[in-house]
Structure formats: C-alpha cells, structure tokens
Design a protein around this motif. Structure first.
Motif, mmCIF file in Angstrom:
data_model
loop_
_atom_site.group_PDB
_atom_site.id
_atom_site.type_symbol
_atom_site.label_atom_id
_atom_site.label_comp_id
_atom_site.label_asym_id
_atom_site.label_seq_id
_atom_site.Cartn_x
_atom_site.Cartn_y
_atom_site.Cartn_z
ATOM 1 N N THR A 160 3.233 -6.957 -8.568
ATOM 2 C CA THR A 160 3.055 -5.588 -8.082
ATOM 3 C C THR A 160 2.210 -5.575 -6.815
ATOM 4 O O THR A 160 2.544 -4.892 -5.842
ATOM 5 C CB THR A 160 2.400 -4.715 -9.162
ATOM 6 N N SER A 161 1.134 -6.334 -6.827
ATOM 7 C CA SER A 161 0.289 -6.421 -5.631
ATOM 8 C C SER A 161 1.039 -7.043 -4.466
ATOM 9 O O SER A 161 0.884 -6.618 -3.305
ATOM 10 C CB SER A 161 -0.972 -7.245 -5.935
ATOM 11 N N VAL A 162 1.878 -8.035 -4.773
ATOM 12 C CA VAL A 162 2.663 -8.681 -3.713
ATOM 13 C C VAL A 162 3.640 -7.690 -3.090
ATOM 14 O O VAL A 162 3.779 -7.612 -1.860
ATOM 15 C CB VAL A 162 3.419 -9.903 -4.269
ATOM 16 N N VAL A 163 4.313 -6.904 -3.934
ATOM 17 C CA VAL A 163 5.266 -5.916 -3.420
ATOM 18 C C VAL A 163 4.551 -4.881 -2.576
ATOM 19 O O VAL A 163 5.020 -4.508 -1.486
ATOM 20 C CB VAL A 163 6.020 -5.246 -4.581
ATOM 21 N N GLY B 174 1.868 -5.309 -0.936
ATOM 22 C CA GLY B 174 1.499 -5.978 0.309
ATOM 23 C C GLY B 174 2.667 -6.062 1.276
ATOM 24 O O GLY B 174 2.501 -5.875 2.487
ATOM 25 N N VAL B 175 3.858 -6.332 0.749
ATOM 26 C CA VAL B 175 5.053 -6.399 1.604
ATOM 27 C C VAL B 175 5.355 -5.026 2.199
ATOM 28 O O VAL B 175 5.723 -4.906 3.374
ATOM 29 C CB VAL B 175 6.255 -6.928 0.807
ATOM 30 N N VAL C 258 5.157 -1.285 7.059
ATOM 31 C CA VAL C 258 4.545 -0.212 7.855
ATOM 32 C C VAL C 258 3.945 -0.787 9.140
ATOM 33 O O VAL C 258 4.090 -0.201 10.231
ATOM 34 C CB VAL C 258 3.469 0.522 7.032
ATOM 35 N N ALA C 259 3.287 -1.936 9.032
ATOM 36 C CA ALA C 259 2.708 -2.567 10.218
ATOM 37 C C ALA C 259 3.798 -2.961 11.217
ATOM 38 O O ALA C 259 3.626 -2.820 12.432
ATOM 39 C CB ALA C 259 1.889 -3.793 9.811
ATOM 40 N N LEU C 260 4.922 -3.445 10.715
ATOM 41 C CA LEU C 260 6.034 -3.808 11.598
ATOM 42 C C LEU C 260 6.606 -2.578 12.302
ATOM 43 O O LEU C 260 7.018 -2.652 13.467
ATOM 44 C CB LEU C 260 7.128 -4.515 10.799
ATOM 45 N N MET C 261 6.648 -1.447 11.602
ATOM 46 C CA MET C 261 7.120 -0.214 12.237
ATOM 47 C C MET C 261 6.175 0.209 13.362
ATOM 48 O O MET C 261 6.619 0.677 14.412
ATOM 49 C CB MET C 261 7.228 0.902 11.199
ATOM 50 N N ALA C 262 4.882 0.042 13.144
ATOM 51 C CA ALA C 262 3.913 0.348 14.204
ATOM 52 C C ALA C 262 4.096 -0.589 15.392
ATOM 53 O O ALA C 262 4.026 -0.170 16.554
ATOM 54 C CB ALA C 262 2.488 0.249 13.657
ATOM 55 N N LEU D 89 14.340 -1.777 -0.781
ATOM 56 C CA LEU D 89 14.577 -3.088 -1.389
ATOM 57 C C LEU D 89 13.303 -3.615 -2.047
ATOM 58 O O LEU D 89 13.357 -4.182 -3.144
ATOM 59 C CB LEU D 89 15.076 -4.071 -0.333
ATOM 60 N N CYS D 90 12.153 -3.418 -1.396
ATOM 61 C CA CYS D 90 10.882 -3.897 -1.959
ATOM 62 C C CYS D 90 10.615 -3.265 -3.326
ATOM 63 O O CYS D 90 10.292 -3.968 -4.297
ATOM 64 C CB CYS D 90 9.734 -3.586 -1.011
ATOM 65 N N LEU D 91 10.757 -1.942 -3.419
ATOM 66 C CA LEU D 91 10.466 -1.261 -4.680
ATOM 67 C C LEU D 91 11.563 -1.500 -5.704
ATOM 68 O O LEU D 91 11.311 -1.456 -6.915
ATOM 69 C CB LEU D 91 10.276 0.227 -4.425
ATOM 70 N N ALA D 92 12.788 -1.771 -5.236
ATOM 71 C CA ALA D 92 13.848 -2.139 -6.169
ATOM 72 C C ALA D 92 13.525 -3.477 -6.833
ATOM 73 O O ALA D 92 13.752 -3.669 -8.039
ATOM 74 C CB ALA D 92 15.187 -2.212 -5.448
#
Length: 260
Positions: free
Chosen positions: A18-21, A23-24, A29-33, A69-72
């Motif tokens: 869960t923590s890994v997801v 984090g991804v 969000v950082a990549l979108m910025a 995809l991450c939350l899936a």
C-alpha cells in the motif's frame, strides 16, 4: 459488518505494498509537474506566432490515467496477497461469510482509491496551474477549480472503478499475475484494439470502455477521442457500475463455491 470493515482497513493500511502504491502515485504527480515545467520551457522558447501550435495533454486526466493502473494494482494486492500468504484461511475462519468479506474489502478499497485518486488529481491541477499560470498552452484548461470539480470527481470515481475491478479479478483468478495482466489488457490493450475496428463500431464500443467513461460522466467528453462523447452522464454512470457489478457478481459466486 463494522468489524469486517475495521479488519480490512487494518490489513490494507499495514501492507507494505500500500505504501509502495501511494509512493508511485506521488511520483506520478511529480512527473506531471515536471511535464508542466517542460511545456512552459518549450512555450517560452517558441516565437509568439508558433506558440499556439504547442499542445500538451490535460495533466489531471493524464494523472488519472496513470493513477488508475496504480490503484487497480492496489485492489489486486488487497485480495491476492492473502492467497499468497495463506492468510485467507484465517480470514474465512474468523469471518465465515465470504460475501461479507468481499463486500468489506470492496468498500475499503473503493474509499481509499477514490480519496487517493482525488488527492492526486487535485495536486496535479494545483501544480499545473502554479507552473503554467496564465500561459495559453493548448490542452490545459484555465477554468477555476469549482468549474473543474465535476470532472475531477468523475476521474476519481473512475479510479475507484479500476481499483474494484482489480479486486474482483484477483478474487476470480486468485493470482496477482493473471489479475494484473487482465487489468493491463482492459486499461491499455483493449482501447488500442477497439481503435482499429472500422467505424462506427470503434466509437460505439470505445464509448463504454472504462477509460472513456469519466469524461462522459462529467459531460466533458472530447468528441475527437474514441467514443468520447456518445454517452449521456447517466448512461456513463450505468456503464461504470456495470464494469464493477459484473466481475463482483462472478467473484461472489466463485468465492461461495470454491475451496480456499
């Protein structure tokens, strides 16, 4: 049911995956910025008469596509992880009603996915507005948050739909690999296949694919995208519910009939 919900919440929040997801999702969000900053860098370097040719995909919608995809995957791990460790036997011993276990897992995963997705979309929107400012870059909406909120809520609901789809596929297949493979097929491969079907069936089928439903639900579907504006908001909501209800029903039946 309250005890079942509490148990599933405890399991989900204490899983390392869960923590890994999460984090991804933060990396997304950082990549979108970073993409917003790069778009501004390109825009500033273009002559004024060529700036209107620069177009960047909507950052919140792009973040939604990746976060789905991450939350899936989180939905998959919420169920398949117990099969992998054998803890599912303990779960069904403590809670013999397997339908209640599935319902509790689905409720917890849906709420976590919706809230995480909404936070990611809002953070992407805020970062994009802060970096891009009032520059008229094609593809980036200059509307206020209140005007964008219906779309953001629809995008978050879409993320919850993908998370529940992952949960149900994990319950059906009992294999994280098979469930993730099926998810990737629905998330990425199926739209490519449908896009190559002759018209008008490509638009008709594309309109009911999971990735096309959020925009139609919010009433902001792009007519130029695959099936992007064929369904009414009510029809899009019904299609979204069907993508969850059908695999959920199959998972419930199989859980009741199969041995652990």
């Amino acid at each position: 049911m309250i005890d079942a919900l509490a148990a599933e919440w405890l399991k989900l929040r204490t899983l390392r995956s869960t923590s890994v997801v999460f984090g991804v999702v933060a990396v997304v969000v950082a990549l979108m910025a970073l993409l917003a900053w790069y778009a501004v860098h390109l825009w500033e370097g273009l002559p004024p008469d060529q700036r209107d040719r620069l177009e960047v995909s909507s950052l919140p919608e792009l973040a939604n596509w990746l976060a789905s995809l991450c939350l899936a995957v989180l939905g998959v791990l919420a169920f398949s992880g117990e099969y992998g460790t054998g803890m599912i036997r303990t779960t069904f011993t403590v809670l013999p009603s397997r339908g209640r276990v599935l319902a509790a897992k689905a409720a917890v995963v849906a709420v976590v996915a919706f809230c995480t997705g909404l936070a990611a979309v809002l953070a992407t929107y805020a970062a994009g507005r802060l970096i891009i400012g009032d520059r008229p870059i094609q593809g980036q909406s200059a509307e206020t948050l209140s005007r964008q909120m219906p779309l953001f809520l629809a995008l978050s609901l879409s993320i919850a739909m993908f998370a529940l789809l992952g949960l149900c596929l994990a319950a059906i297949t009992r294999s994280p690999v098979a469930a993730v493979a099926a998810l990737v097929a629905v998330w990425y491969v199926l739209p490519i296949i449908v896009n190559n079907i002759p018209a008008p069936w490509n638009e008709r089928i594309g309109s009911i694919l999971p990735g096309a439903l959020a925009g139609q639900l919010a009433g902001t579907g792009n007519p130029q995208s695959l099936g992007g504006a064929l369904l009414s908001p009510l029809a899009a909501l019904a299609a979204m519910a069907a993508w969850v209800a059908v695999p959920y029903a199959v998972a419930a039946v199989l859980l009741a009939r199969r041995d652990v």
